[in-house]
Design a protein around this motif. Structure first.
Motif, PDB file in Angstrom:
ATOM      1  N   SER A 216      25.349 -13.509 -26.538  1.00  0.00           N
ATOM      2  CA  SER A 216      25.182 -14.948 -26.617  1.00  0.00           C
ATOM      3  C   SER A 216      25.350 -15.391 -28.063  1.00  0.00           C
ATOM      4  N   PRO A 217      26.133 -16.449 -28.303  1.00  0.00           N
ATOM      5  CA  PRO A 217      26.310 -16.903 -29.690  1.00  0.00           C
ATOM      6  C   PRO A 217      25.000 -17.209 -30.412  1.00  0.00           C
ATOM      7  N   SER A 218      24.015 -17.708 -29.704  1.00  0.00           N
ATOM      8  CA  SER A 218      22.756 -18.078 -30.334  1.00  0.00           C
ATOM      9  C   SER A 218      21.910 -16.881 -30.746  1.00  0.00           C
ATOM     10  N   LEU A 219      22.204 -15.718 -30.219  1.00  0.00           N
ATOM     11  CA  LEU A 219      21.418 -14.524 -30.497  1.00  0.00           C
ATOM     12  C   LEU A 219      22.213 -13.400 -31.142  1.00  0.00           C
ATOM     13  N   LYS A 220      23.496 -13.589 -31.277  1.00  0.00           N
ATOM     14  CA  LYS A 220      24.379 -12.520 -31.723  1.00  0.00           C
ATOM     15  C   LYS A 220      23.958 -11.892 -33.045  1.00  0.00           C
TER      16      LYS A 220
ATOM     17  N   GLU B 181      17.842 -17.120 -19.735  1.00  0.00           N
ATOM     18  CA  GLU B 181      18.773 -17.110 -20.855  1.00  0.00           C
ATOM     19  C   GLU B 181      19.490 -15.768 -20.897  1.00  0.00           C
TER      20      GLU B 181
END
Length: 120
Positions: free
Chosen positions: A62-66, A48
């Motif tokens: 990453s958008p999911s972790l930003k 990832e």
């Protein structure tokens, strides 16, 4: 030869902030046109991409972790860092730092990886 080495605690408690440092040798983190990335692999899962800091200092996530990821650098030490806040056991993974070249975005150098376990 470019070498990357991850360092930081191997155990982090839930809700705390994970902090890792990547020390780069054999090349400058300000050299055009490279990107310095953090990538992780949870047990039994795929790689990832988390984010990167460019030669210019610009950051990408990453958008999911930003919302809970921050990447910074210290050019005097030729290091870049990862901070991941509010960690849970799902953040347990092997964490890698890596270099991406700027034309095709291929990864040309990897660190050896470091295991980080989130547990109380």
């Amino acid at each position: 030869q470019v070498q990357l080495q991850e360092s930081g605690p191997g155990l982090v408690k839930p809700s705390q902030t994970l902090s890792l440092t990547c020390t780069v040798s054999g090349g400058s983190i300000t050299t055009n046109y490279y990107y310095w990335s953090w990538i992780r692999q949870p047990p039994g899962k795929g790689l990832e991409w988390m984010g990167a800091i460019a030669y210019s200092g610009s950051t990408y996530y990453s958008p999911s972790l930003k919302s809970r990821t921050s990447i910074s650098r210290d050019t005097s030490k030729n290091q870049f860092t990862l901070q991941l806040s509010s960690v849970t056991p799902e953040d347990t993974a092997v964490y890698y730092c890596a270099r991406r070249e700027g034309r095709y975005l291929a990864i040309d150098y990897w660190g050896q990886g470091t295991q980080v376990t989130v547990s109380s």
